[in-house]
Write a protein that holds these residues in place. Structure first.
Motif, PDB file in Angstrom:
ATOM      1  N   GLN A 193     -75.464 -33.511  20.264  1.00  0.00           N
ATOM      2  CA  GLN A 193     -75.660 -32.235  19.583  1.00  0.00           C
ATOM      3  C   GLN A 193     -74.328 -31.507  19.412  1.00  0.00           C
ATOM      4  N   LYS A 242     -75.676 -28.413   7.668  1.00  0.00           N
ATOM      5  CA  LYS A 242     -76.773 -29.266   8.130  1.00  0.00           C
ATOM      6  C   LYS A 242     -77.701 -29.673   6.999  1.00  0.00           C
ATOM      7  N   ARG A 279     -70.371 -20.238  23.868  1.00  0.00           N
ATOM      8  CA  ARG A 279     -70.380 -19.455  22.629  1.00  0.00           C
ATOM      9  C   ARG A 279     -70.889 -20.285  21.447  1.00  0.00           C
ATOM     10  N   PHE A 313     -74.648 -20.839  21.567  1.00  0.00           N
ATOM     11  CA  PHE A 313     -75.360 -19.597  21.224  1.00  0.00           C
ATOM     12  C   PHE A 313     -75.283 -19.331  19.723  1.00  0.00           C
ATOM     13  N   GLU A 314     -74.110 -19.485  19.145  1.00  0.00           N
ATOM     14  CA  GLU A 314     -73.942 -19.215  17.715  1.00  0.00           C
ATOM     15  C   GLU A 314     -74.763 -20.173  16.856  1.00  0.00           C
ATOM     16  N   GLU A 315     -74.973 -21.389  17.351  1.00  0.00           N
ATOM     17  CA  GLU A 315     -75.761 -22.373  16.607  1.00  0.00           C
ATOM     18  C   GLU A 315     -77.261 -22.223  16.858  1.00  0.00           C
ATOM     19  N   GLY A 316     -77.640 -21.262  17.706  1.00  0.00           N
ATOM     20  CA  GLY A 316     -79.055 -21.028  17.971  1.00  0.00           C
ATOM     21  C   GLY A 316     -79.672 -21.980  18.975  1.00  0.00           C
ATOM     22  N   ILE A 317     -78.853 -22.785  19.636  1.00  0.00           N
ATOM     23  CA  ILE A 317     -79.373 -23.717  20.637  1.00  0.00           C
ATOM     24  C   ILE A 317     -79.687 -22.975  21.929  1.00  0.00           C
ATOM     25  N   ALA A 376     -80.801 -19.288  23.322  1.00  0.00           N
ATOM     26  CA  ALA A 376     -81.343 -18.009  22.843  1.00  0.00           C
ATOM     27  C   ALA A 376     -80.433 -16.854  23.230  1.00  0.00           C
ATOM     28  N   THR A 377     -79.842 -16.952  24.408  1.00  0.00           N
ATOM     29  CA  THR A 377     -78.867 -15.967  24.878  1.00  0.00           C
ATOM     30  C   THR A 377     -77.724 -16.718  25.546  1.00  0.00           C
TER      31      THR A 377
END
Length: 327
Positions: A148, A162, A304, A307-311, A313-314
């Protein structure tokens, strides 16, 4: 002649970072009071950077307090950890974040290797001999793993989105090889020893981890509660690793033949795979597992990015994410 790993890590330098006292498995077992009669369960899967653990098992270097559990790939190893069947894992740094995000507190206690070319993107050639890594490519990758992270960095490197590629989630190893033979994919994110096997099928290396930011670390991590509940067992785990690493370095030729036999590679392919990673010894780990280090910078960058890729949540708080207590 002094043998040298990638990036100048020589046998001599590595041995300086490892205790010279050769401890027997019995001595390792008795070096601290065992808090639990149950052996610590360590999960590993085929990867050149995890070979010291396989060697420890083959050479009977394991204390009674440690059991190595082998898996075919990261996906199966992850399932075992999620099921509560493992106490520790050899895994990639991004996986540590994914487990912690799902409520499984892990703490890194050693850096096992840094990828410097061993993680690769392999692609077919078109009729003009050019790589198929372009919009529309069918790209295989292993989700929820270093695949990933490699995927995100590869797309960024190539300037692709993507939605411009067809992503094919497939475990590294046999599933990717079968998909390749069945013409179901055009490219794959993989790693040694499987990269060498795919290269035999006529594909080409498009890029490697050497071409990407230095974020791909493999680490040894334990369930965080064990650091408090069973520190002697955790210490025996790291002692066993460094003991096996010393054996790996001193008997490197024998180790490479064992790797080649176990992973069905030629000696040259095993040697090439080893050259694609940097293996830090104990002294190097002491420099990595501390504030403001290269490793801490990579931790923050991967946190970071995920998180930025949405993998994630926080973002991870990074609390207790590493410990140098067991060096």
């Amino acid at each position: 002649m002094d043998k040298t790993f990638k990036n100048g890590l020589s046998r001599r330098k590595l041995l300086k970072s490892i205790p010279l006292v050769m401890m027997s498995p019995m001595a390792l077992a008795l070096s601290g009071c065992s808090e639990s009669a149950k052996p610590l369960q360590l999960g590993v899967q085929p990867w050149i950077g995890f070979e010291p653990f396989y060697i420890a098992k083959e050479q009977h270097l394991l204390p009674d307090t440690l059991k190595i559990v082998e898996f075919a790939n990261q996906t199966k190893k992850t399932a075992a950890m999620m099921a509560g069947d493992l106490d520790a894992m050899a895994l990639s740094l991004d996986e540590v974040f994914l487990f912690r995000a799902q409520g499984i507190a892990l703490t890194v206690i050693a850096v096992l290797d840094v990828s410097a070319g061993a993680d690769v993107v392999i692609a077919k050639r078109d009729k003009n001999g050019r790589s198929s890594m372009k919009p529309g490519v069918r790209l295989a990758y292993e989700p929820n793993s270093v695949g990933q992270l490699m995927l995100m960095m590869t797309l960024n490197k190539l300037g692709l989105q993507k939605d411009e590629v067809t992503l094919v989630p497939l475990a590294v190893g046999e599933p990717q090889q079968q998909a390749w033979l069945n013409n179901q994919i055009d490219a794959a994110i993989t790693y040694e020893p499987y990269a060498s096997k795919l290269l035999r099928m006529g594909c080409q290396v498009h890029l490697t981890s050497r071409d990407l930011p230095r974020y791909i670390y493999d680490v040894l991590a334990v369930r965080s509660e064990l650091i408090v509940q069973s520190p002697a067992q955790v210490q025996q785990l790291t002692d066993t690793y460094y003991h096996a690493l010393e054996h790996f370095v001193v008997y490197q030729d024998d180790s490479l033949y064992r790797i080649a036999t176990r992973q069905k590679l030629s000696y040259a392919e095993a040697q090439k795979a080893l050259q694609g990673i940097v293996i830090p010894g104990k002294q190097q780990n002491a420099r990595l597992l501390k504030p403001h280090s290269e490793f801490e910078a990579a931790l923050k960058a991967v946190n970071r990015l995920l998180f930025e890729e949405g993998i994630l949540a926080t973002p991870d708080t990074l609390k207790n994410i590493w410990s140098n207590q067991f060096l």
